[in-house]
Design a protein around this motif. Sequence first.
Motif, PDB file in Angstrom:
ATOM      1  N   LEU A 119       0.815  -1.215   0.000  1.00 53.94           N
ATOM      2  CA  LEU A 119       0.000   0.000   0.000  1.00 53.94           C
ATOM      3  C   LEU A 119       0.844   1.260   0.000  1.00 53.94           C
ATOM      4  O   LEU A 119       1.597   1.514   0.946  1.00 53.94           O
ATOM      5  N   ASP A 120       0.693   2.055  -1.063  1.00 52.44           N
ATOM      6  CA  ASP A 120       1.327   3.373  -1.093  1.00 52.44           C
ATOM      7  C   ASP A 120       0.585   4.262  -0.107  1.00 52.44           C
ATOM      8  O   ASP A 120      -0.646   4.271  -0.069  1.00 52.44           O
ATOM      9  N   VAL A 121       1.348   5.001   0.693  1.00 51.26           N
ATOM     10  CA  VAL A 121       0.735   5.819   1.738  1.00 51.26           C
ATOM     11  C   VAL A 121       0.071   7.066   1.164  1.00 51.26           C
ATOM     12  O   VAL A 121      -0.957   7.510   1.639  1.00 51.26           O
ATOM     13  N   GLY A 128      -2.958   6.333   3.205  1.00 58.51           N
ATOM     14  CA  GLY A 128      -2.752   4.929   3.549  1.00 58.51           C
ATOM     15  C   GLY A 128      -3.148   4.587   4.974  1.00 58.51           C
ATOM     16  O   GLY A 128      -3.618   3.491   5.258  1.00 58.51           O
ATOM     17  N   LYS A 129      -2.950   5.559   5.878  1.00 64.69           N
ATOM     18  CA  LYS A 129      -3.296   5.320   7.285  1.00 64.69           C
ATOM     19  C   LYS A 129      -4.787   5.004   7.411  1.00 64.69           C
ATOM     20  O   LYS A 129      -5.189   4.106   8.145  1.00 64.69           O
ATOM     21  N   CYS A 132      -5.488   1.524   6.206  1.00 56.22           N
ATOM     22  CA  CYS A 132      -5.111   0.573   7.272  1.00 56.22           C
ATOM     23  C   CYS A 132      -6.213   0.479   8.322  1.00 56.22           C
ATOM     24  O   CYS A 132      -6.614  -0.618   8.727  1.00 56.22           O
ATOM     25  N   ILE A 146      -0.434  -5.896   5.858  1.00 54.61           N
ATOM     26  CA  ILE A 146      -0.303  -4.636   5.122  1.00 54.61           C
ATOM     27  C   ILE A 146       1.146  -4.165   5.177  1.00 54.61           C
ATOM     28  O   ILE A 146       1.708  -3.973   6.260  1.00 54.61           O
ATOM     29  N   CYS A 148       3.242  -1.046   3.979  1.00 48.30           N
ATOM     30  CA  CYS A 148       3.140   0.311   3.450  1.00 48.30           C
ATOM     31  C   CYS A 148       4.446   0.718   2.776  1.00 48.30           C
ATOM     32  O   CYS A 148       5.532   0.354   3.237  1.00 48.30           O
ATOM     33  N   SER A 150       6.384   4.248   0.899  1.00 45.57           N
ATOM     34  CA  SER A 150       6.280   5.692   0.705  1.00 45.57           C
ATOM     35  C   SER A 150       7.651   6.321   0.601  1.00 45.57           C
ATOM     36  O   SER A 150       8.643   5.758   1.061  1.00 45.57           O
ATOM     37  N   LEU A 161       1.472   4.859  11.161  1.00 48.87           N
ATOM     38  CA  LEU A 161       0.970   3.840  10.223  1.00 48.87           C
ATOM     39  C   LEU A 161       0.893   2.481  10.902  1.00 48.87           C
ATOM     40  O   LEU A 161      -0.088   1.753  10.757  1.00 48.87           O
ATOM     41  N   ALA A 166      -0.636  -1.115   9.998  1.00 50.43           N
ATOM     42  CA  ALA A 166       0.351  -1.599   9.026  1.00 50.43           C
ATOM     43  C   ALA A 166       1.279  -2.597   9.711  1.00 50.43           C
ATOM     44  O   ALA A 166       1.664  -2.401  10.862  1.00 50.43           O
ATOM     45  N   PHE A 169       6.846  -1.384   6.881  1.00 55.01           N
ATOM     46  CA  PHE A 169       7.000  -0.172   6.082  1.00 55.01           C
ATOM     47  C   PHE A 169       8.301  -0.257   5.295  1.00 55.01           C
ATOM     48  O   PHE A 169       9.315  -0.705   5.822  1.00 55.01           O
TER      49      PHE A 169
END
Length: 194
Positions: A119-121, A128-129, A132, A146, A148, A150, A161, A166, A169
């Motif tokens: 998932l692109d934030v 994205g938050k 989530c 998930i 994330c 970015s 996040l 998430a 990351f």
Amino acid sequence: MTTKTVFTTGEAAKICKVSQQTIIRCFDNGSLKGFRVPGSKFRRIPREQLYLFMKDNGIPTDALESGKKKLLIVDDDQDLVELMKEGFERDGRFDIRTANNGFDAGMGVKEFRPDLVVLDVMLPDINGKEVCQRVRSDPALDMVKILCISGMVEHNKVDALKAAGANDFMQKPFAIDDLVLRSCELLEMERSVS
């Protein structure tokens, strides 16, 4: 790859993306047919019974059919989406869908029930938050991981996040192979030997 014919309650739970307790409850109340291992309390579920149970309850059966992990890639940069998709296709163990905005991501998660969302934030319509939080607010999606991605670096945002649900990351830019490797780790998959 041999096709399994009998599943444990834990395996059935992973395939259906529900908790093991849910599978045990359905087994015990008769809505999921199976048998107990003679001389023990262990429950076993034949493939065809699991398939019928999934059909009856509207659970997508493709995980049972292909054995592939379901992946949803969400990014508004179509070129990057294609690059990521190619990387996961090279691995060969993923059934991949893509989305370019938060709305499609939300619909995709509900309908496709992926094992993992990359998932692109920073999406054009929703951050994205929030995606989530929406995924985590639905108990039926507990098993969805998930990851994330970015270009932002502020650690407090990364913490926010993770607090929103998430699992991991990754900072852009990244090597596609590293993304695939991190995804496999999140899903507890063996390293690909390709």
